[in-house]
Design an enzyme around this catalytic site. Sequence first.
Site, mmCIF file in Angstrom:
data_model
loop_
_atom_site.group_PDB
_atom_site.id
_atom_site.type_symbol
_atom_site.label_atom_id
_atom_site.label_comp_id
_atom_site.label_asym_id
_atom_site.label_seq_id
_atom_site.Cartn_x
_atom_site.Cartn_y
_atom_site.Cartn_z
ATOM 1 N N TYR A 61 1.182 -1.169 -0.029
ATOM 2 C CA TYR A 61 -0.589 0.209 0.036
ATOM 3 C C TYR A 61 1.110 1.319 -0.086
ATOM 4 C CZ TYR A 61 -4.400 2.634 0.653
ATOM 5 O OH TYR A 61 -5.580 3.275 0.401
ATOM 6 N N SER A 80 3.322 3.490 -2.697
ATOM 7 C CA SER A 80 2.389 4.617 -4.106
ATOM 8 C C SER A 80 1.355 4.592 -5.198
ATOM 9 C CB SER A 80 2.916 5.460 -5.013
ATOM 10 O OG SER A 80 2.874 6.707 -5.398
ATOM 11 N N ARG A 115 2.050 -6.080 5.598
ATOM 12 C CA ARG A 115 2.004 -6.540 6.940
ATOM 13 C C ARG A 115 1.588 -5.907 7.698
ATOM 14 N NH1 ARG A 115 8.098 -9.099 5.669
ATOM 15 N NH2 ARG A 115 7.023 -11.417 5.548
ATOM 16 N N GLN A 141 11.750 -7.028 -2.717
ATOM 17 C CA GLN A 141 11.398 -7.657 -1.419
ATOM 18 C C GLN A 141 10.267 -8.640 -2.156
ATOM 19 O OE1 GLN A 141 8.833 -4.637 0.691
ATOM 20 N NE2 GLN A 141 10.925 -3.237 1.220
ATOM 21 N N GLN A 142 9.699 -8.181 -3.502
ATOM 22 C CA GLN A 142 9.060 -9.070 -4.176
ATOM 23 C C GLN A 142 9.091 -10.394 -4.721
ATOM 24 O OE1 GLN A 142 7.249 -8.478 -7.700
ATOM 25 N NE2 GLN A 142 6.390 -6.437 -7.188
ATOM 26 N N HIS A 147 5.300 -4.064 -12.463
ATOM 27 C CA HIS A 147 6.728 -3.978 -13.755
ATOM 28 C C HIS A 147 6.945 -5.360 -13.629
ATOM 29 C CE1 HIS A 147 10.721 -3.029 -14.068
ATOM 30 N NE2 HIS A 147 11.414 -3.130 -13.135
ATOM 31 N N GLU A 186 15.455 5.064 -16.956
ATOM 32 C CA GLU A 186 16.389 5.001 -15.230
ATOM 33 C C GLU A 186 17.804 5.223 -15.281
ATOM 34 O OE1 GLU A 186 11.982 2.833 -13.059
ATOM 35 O OE2 GLU A 186 14.418 1.874 -12.956
ATOM 36 N N GLU A 224 16.462 25.751 -13.908
ATOM 37 C CA GLU A 224 15.604 25.493 -14.453
ATOM 38 C C GLU A 224 15.390 24.739 -15.488
ATOM 39 O OE1 GLU A 224 17.061 28.811 -17.042
ATOM 40 O OE2 GLU A 224 17.658 30.332 -15.187
#
EC number: 1.1.1.86
Length: 335
Positions: free
Chosen positions: A24, A26, A47, A83-84, A106, A193, A229
């Site tokens: 739970y 973002s 958890r 963590q998955q 993802h 990324e 900027e």
Amino acid sequence: MKTYYEQDANVGLLQGKTVAVIGYGSQGHAQAQNLRDSGVEVVVGVRPGKSFEVAKADGFKVMSVSEAVRTAQVVQMLLPDEQQAHVYKAEVEENLREGQMLLFSHGFNIHFGQINPPSYVDVAMVAPKSPGHLVRRVFQEGNGVPALVAVHQDATGTALHVALAYAKGVGCTRAGVIETTFQEETETDLFGEQAVLCGGVTALVKAGFETLTEGGYRPEIAYFECLHELKLIVDLMYEGGLTNMRHSISDTAEFGDYVTGSRIVTDETKKEMKRVLTEIQQGEFAKKWILENQAGRPTYNAMKKAEQNHQLEKVGEELREMMSWIHAPKELVKK
């Protein structure tokens, strides 16, 4: 390129089913709330801790990950990548049953073999192309953010239809959902990324800042020119591409763009980008990141501390105090 819209998806396929959102943060809070607003039954599996209490305060039925998986027909894994695999092995795998759908936003853990679901479940991905707070806000405004959809394993023969139903529930079919693969999403996401959005931009900003300060210019001026900027330019590109940006800046700036840009990002830079892409494709980066987490993140933590202590950060913190319109977060959170 296959793109799906509202008329191509039926959120009714989720009626009578329960969706378990695992995590739970973002994306978790955004997707769970959007689904609920679309009439979908949602439970949250986390958890005990801060996320548990937040989900409960938001009105969700909150339970352990194991119980959530047993309760649901669709299980959306929205924990951090690192963590998955552990949570999957400890609490998800043994509770999966025939005909369920395992969803991701993802493809990292599926593509790099950290999670290997049984053959009797569907495995798909719905990946909104925006941070969670925008997924939620844009949905509440009556619109949606674009997303990617992919099917890795179609045990039931209906995986794509159910994934699209989920995407519609989150609001993404309002904007468009582009079909892809787990491989394409994962490798391009990591490359973007590392080479452009995060690694490339931060290295460029720091190098520019250091060049000016080492040349005798004041750090405050260097900060404005090389970081502050940047948002103005990126917003113009975001709204209408490179042409829109170049149309909006001065002719002097545009000419400087044409004659200098390729001196900074050279052919050698592009060759290095290709090496980075190869490392991603061959799983070298994934292996490095997995081992880093297993070792307790010594390199990650050391580099993070060093970056936070860079002069650019200290100067920026002081200058942002002058900008009342910038609402800096009181607590840094993962988007």
